[in-house]
Design a protein around this motif. Structure first.
Motif, mmCIF file in Angstrom:
data_model
loop_
_atom_site.group_PDB
_atom_site.id
_atom_site.type_symbol
_atom_site.label_atom_id
_atom_site.label_comp_id
_atom_site.label_asym_id
_atom_site.label_seq_id
_atom_site.Cartn_x
_atom_site.Cartn_y
_atom_site.Cartn_z
ATOM 1 N N ALA A 11 33.278 17.550 24.765
ATOM 2 C CA ALA A 11 32.941 18.832 23.803
ATOM 3 C C ALA A 11 31.644 18.406 23.147
ATOM 4 O O ALA A 11 31.067 19.254 22.608
ATOM 5 C CB ALA A 11 34.255 18.971 22.903
ATOM 6 N N ALA A 12 31.202 17.228 22.863
ATOM 7 C CA ALA A 12 30.177 16.724 22.189
ATOM 8 C C ALA A 12 28.892 17.219 22.710
ATOM 9 O O ALA A 12 27.914 17.330 22.367
ATOM 10 C CB ALA A 12 30.196 15.387 21.945
ATOM 11 N N LEU A 370 18.474 14.255 32.189
ATOM 12 C CA LEU A 370 18.172 12.505 32.560
ATOM 13 C C LEU A 370 16.696 12.153 32.265
ATOM 14 O O LEU A 370 16.417 11.243 31.443
ATOM 15 C CB LEU A 370 18.335 12.362 33.992
ATOM 16 C CG LEU A 370 18.290 11.017 34.394
ATOM 17 C CD1 LEU A 370 19.249 10.084 33.717
ATOM 18 C CD2 LEU A 370 18.416 10.816 35.875
ATOM 19 N N ASP A 371 15.718 13.022 32.260
ATOM 20 C CA ASP A 371 14.440 12.548 31.811
ATOM 21 C C ASP A 371 14.022 12.390 30.516
ATOM 22 O O ASP A 371 13.518 11.389 29.966
ATOM 23 C CB ASP A 371 13.273 13.411 32.489
ATOM 24 C CG ASP A 371 11.946 13.303 32.136
ATOM 25 O OD1 ASP A 371 11.480 12.135 32.599
ATOM 26 O OD2 ASP A 371 11.324 14.112 31.506
ATOM 27 N N GLU A 372 14.853 13.348 29.603
ATOM 28 C CA GLU A 372 14.591 13.256 28.327
ATOM 29 C C GLU A 372 15.403 11.949 27.832
ATOM 30 O O GLU A 372 14.813 11.306 26.859
ATOM 31 C CB GLU A 372 15.331 14.388 27.475
ATOM 32 C CG GLU A 372 15.038 14.340 25.916
ATOM 33 C CD GLU A 372 15.758 15.710 25.240
ATOM 34 O OE1 GLU A 372 15.882 15.483 23.866
ATOM 35 O OE2 GLU A 372 16.070 16.481 25.905
ATOM 36 N N LEU A 373 16.645 11.706 28.371
ATOM 37 C CA LEU A 373 17.371 10.425 27.964
ATOM 38 C C LEU A 373 16.354 9.242 27.992
ATOM 39 O O LEU A 373 16.378 8.530 27.216
ATOM 40 C CB LEU A 373 18.203 10.441 28.688
ATOM 41 C CG LEU A 373 19.561 9.020 28.274
ATOM 42 C CD1 LEU A 373 19.900 9.008 26.932
ATOM 43 C CD2 LEU A 373 20.408 8.931 29.252
ATOM 44 N N LEU A 464 24.712 13.772 28.588
ATOM 45 C CA LEU A 464 24.471 14.523 27.489
ATOM 46 C C LEU A 464 25.056 13.622 26.302
ATOM 47 O O LEU A 464 24.501 13.929 25.096
ATOM 48 C CB LEU A 464 25.288 15.861 27.558
ATOM 49 C CG LEU A 464 24.598 16.824 28.592
ATOM 50 C CD1 LEU A 464 25.265 18.175 28.526
ATOM 51 C CD2 LEU A 464 23.153 17.103 28.207
ATOM 52 N N LEU A 465 26.348 12.955 26.407
ATOM 53 C CA LEU A 465 26.756 12.466 25.318
ATOM 54 C C LEU A 465 25.602 11.352 24.722
ATOM 55 O O LEU A 465 25.402 11.245 23.527
ATOM 56 C CB LEU A 465 28.014 11.490 25.605
ATOM 57 C CG LEU A 465 29.216 12.535 25.429
ATOM 58 C CD1 LEU A 465 30.450 11.596 25.860
ATOM 59 C CD2 LEU A 465 29.754 12.972 24.267
ATOM 60 N N ARG A 466 25.147 10.468 25.485
ATOM 61 C CA ARG A 466 24.096 9.509 25.275
ATOM 62 C C ARG A 466 22.853 10.344 24.617
ATOM 63 O O ARG A 466 22.308 9.772 23.810
ATOM 64 C CB ARG A 466 23.579 8.910 26.558
ATOM 65 C CG ARG A 466 24.682 7.750 26.979
ATOM 66 C CD ARG A 466 24.409 7.218 28.252
ATOM 67 N NE ARG A 466 23.286 6.193 28.052
ATOM 68 C CZ ARG A 466 22.710 5.770 29.057
ATOM 69 N NH1 ARG A 466 23.073 6.087 30.433
ATOM 70 N NH2 ARG A 466 21.607 5.105 29.039
ATOM 71 N N LEU A 467 22.380 11.525 25.267
ATOM 72 C CA LEU A 467 21.058 12.008 24.771
ATOM 73 C C LEU A 467 21.140 12.717 23.257
ATOM 74 O O LEU A 467 20.613 12.842 22.531
ATOM 75 C CB LEU A 467 20.993 13.423 25.664
ATOM 76 C CG LEU A 467 19.714 14.356 25.480
ATOM 77 C CD1 LEU A 467 18.577 13.471 25.497
ATOM 78 C CD2 LEU A 467 19.312 15.222 26.708
ATOM 79 N N GLN A 472 20.417 12.629 17.560
ATOM 80 C CA GLN A 472 20.734 12.493 16.242
ATOM 81 C C GLN A 472 20.140 11.038 15.508
ATOM 82 O O GLN A 472 19.791 11.244 14.170
ATOM 83 C CB GLN A 472 22.368 12.373 16.175
ATOM 84 C CG GLN A 472 23.166 13.574 16.637
ATOM 85 C CD GLN A 472 24.586 13.299 16.609
ATOM 86 O OE1 GLN A 472 25.149 12.357 16.424
ATOM 87 N NE2 GLN A 472 25.312 14.588 16.891
ATOM 88 N N GLY A 473 19.982 10.126 16.455
ATOM 89 C CA GLY A 473 19.429 8.894 15.458
ATOM 90 C C GLY A 473 18.102 9.276 15.223
ATOM 91 O O GLY A 473 17.535 8.765 13.944
ATOM 92 N N GLU A 474 17.191 9.980 16.307
ATOM 93 C CA GLU A 474 15.886 10.352 15.948
ATOM 94 C C GLU A 474 15.802 11.123 14.607
ATOM 95 O O GLU A 474 14.786 11.140 13.783
ATOM 96 C CB GLU A 474 15.381 11.117 17.093
ATOM 97 C CG GLU A 474 15.084 10.128 18.076
ATOM 98 C CD GLU A 474 14.411 10.731 19.517
ATOM 99 O OE1 GLU A 474 14.399 12.317 19.480
ATOM 100 O OE2 GLU A 474 13.979 10.366 20.432
ATOM 101 N N ALA A 475 16.740 12.110 14.621
ATOM 102 C CA ALA A 475 16.923 13.219 13.462
ATOM 103 C C ALA A 475 16.942 12.567 11.909
ATOM 104 O O ALA A 475 16.369 12.948 11.000
ATOM 105 C CB ALA A 475 17.768 14.114 13.662
#
Length: 477
Positions: A11-12, A370-373, A464-467, A472-475
């Motif tokens: 769900a995340a 995947l590319d954004e990750l 998606l979970l890792r992304l 969130q870390g960047e924000a």
């Protein structure tokens, strides 16, 4: 480890609210106009150039090849520019659609005018119109296509969203064929038939683009506001190209799309010649055959979308391609007078054509995630551009070779008002090979590439979970 898609943790990956029906309809409408124009060109432009404008088959094939090569070249240029367009009031994608819509319609209309009978001047005119039309077509369609991953990140919702897109796309194709059939029955003079068809289709093609912008703007603005990496791309083009082509799943998707659409468009371009010259059926009948293909494909979009939720995108692709190859074999074996079998083959082909619309375009947003990750940037424009670049180059060469093969095999062109010539056996054999065994060869390659494609639903959930964790870390940094 890959995540279980049914796990609560998955769900995340779906933090945004589900897409509304209105948003899906508005997004789908964005492909209506480009589908109308592309479909009319695929089914009628080659036969218009040879049998109405009077170009020989070799020159007509060259017109199509030059237009498609330019269409391929301008894709990465416009994709790169749309990625770097400031968000502003109308966003990176919508501003392109707004500005290019009107010239897109005008240039399409001018493709169906016959200004002279001189072969050289005709060739130059249709090359120029092809270059202009394909420029504005890309300026509308490429930013539109890049909206998909910005509207939703959900694995299955992307398939559903593309079902709406291609329902409008195939609906536009069907509508354009019905319009052509009505006009061809009401108007008897061939040049007038095509210029009226081009004018009406141009108007019908421009208006839905603005509906799409209006109906999707709020959802895209939400994405642009909350995604840290959705701003202007700072990497140079050379670096972006290296990253794009180092994305292995993307290469598989690009190959699947190339093979599927070579089969679609080579077959569609040759249907008028196959139906008219080999099966000796009327122009109205080959329009009906095309309608059978497109109607079946539109119905099957939603069937395949539901099936893919249970068995996955790859399995759906295998099933569709298998049915399609049976249809292509049937076309090669058909003999004049076997009208019922023509429509059976058309319906079987429609089952496969729908997967060619649905599956590759449902895979590409997963590749972009995947590319954004890996890179930390959103580059929808450049990915969608290069997805279709090689496809269009391959298609251009394919159509050019088909035109040259018809010319080499002795195909006899005609001009409007003259009786349709009787084609030599060599030309008829070339038409049958190009509509049967040749597309089947590409479909087999597409199946192999789909088998090798690595992103399943479980793999995408982990991406998606890792992304999201990375965002969130960047924000919070």
């Amino acid at each position: 480890m890959p995540l279980d898609p049914s796990s609560p943790n998955s769900a995340a990956t779906s933090a945004r609210s589900p897409l509304s029906l209105w948003t899906k309809l508005a997004f789908g409408a964005g492909d209506l106009g480009t589908a109308i124009t592309a479909n009319l060109q695929v089914f009628f432009l080659m036969v218009f150039l040879t049998n109405v404008a009077g170009l020989n088959a070799g020159l007509a094939g060259s017109v199509l090849m030059i237009g498609k090569i330019w269409d391929a070249i301008n894709d990465p240029i416009i994709g790169y520019l749309s990625d770097r367009t400031p968000v502003g009031k109308w966003g990176r994608r919508h501003i392109w659609m707004i500005l290019a819509a009107l010239p897109f319609g005008i240039c399409f209309f001018l493709n169906w005018w016959v200004p002279t009978t001189d072969q050289g001047l005709l060739f130059g005119y249709y090359v120029l119109m092809g270059l202009l039309f394909n420029t504005f077509y890309t300026a509308v369609n490429l930013p539109y296509s890049a909206l998909t991953p910005e509207l939703t990140e959900d694995y299955n919702e992307r398939t559903s969203l593309n079902s709406f897109r291609f329902a409008f796309s195939i609906g536009g194709s069907i509508g354009s064929l019905l319009l052509a059939q009505i006009l061809f029955q009401v108007i008897k003079e061939p040049k007038t038939q095509y210029i009226v068809l081009g004018g009406i289709a141009a108007v019908l093609s421009v208006l839905p683009i603005y509906w799409c912008v209006w109906g999707t703007r709020g959802r895209v603005r939400e994405f642009e506001r909350h995604t840290p990496s959705s701003g202007q791309s700072l990497l140079p083009l050379k670096t972006q190209l290296r990253l794009v082509f180092s994305n292995r799943p993307f290469l598989f998707v690009m190959g699947i799309y190339l093979c599927s659409w070579l089969a679609v468009q080579i077959t569609a371009s040759l249907i008028p010649f196959f139906i008219g010259d080999w099966l000796q059926m009327s122009p109205a009948e080959y329009t009906q055959v095309a309608l059978a293909v497109q109607s079946t494909a539109m119905i099957m979009l939603f069937v395949w979308s539901a099936v893919s939720r249970r068995i996955g995108k790859k399995a759906v692709y295998y099933m569709g391609m298998a049915l399609w190859m049976i249809a292509q074999a049937g076309l090669f074996l058909l003999q004049p007078g076997q009208t019922t079998l023509v429509y059976i083959c058309a319906i079987l082909a429609g089952f496969g054509v729908s997967t060619a619309y649905l599956v590759p375009w449902s895979m590409i947003p997963d590749v972009i995630d995947l590319d954004e990750l890996n890179s930390g940037q959103r580059r929808e424009g450049i990915f969608y551009a290069f997805m279709v670049l090689l496809q269009k180059i391959g298609l251009a060469l394919g159509l050019f070779l088909v035109g040259q093969a018809l010319q080499w095999a002795g195909y006899l062109s005609s001009v409007a008002g003259e009786p349709r010539p009787v084609q030599p056996p060599s030309a008829l054999l070339a038409i049958r090979i190009a509509i049967g065994p040749l597309p089947t060869f590409f479909l087999i390659i597409g199946i192999v590439l789909a088998y090798l494609y690595p992103i399943t639903q479980a793999v995408h959930q982990e991406i998606l979970l890792r992304l999201h964790a990375k965002r969130q870390g960047e924000a919070s940094a």
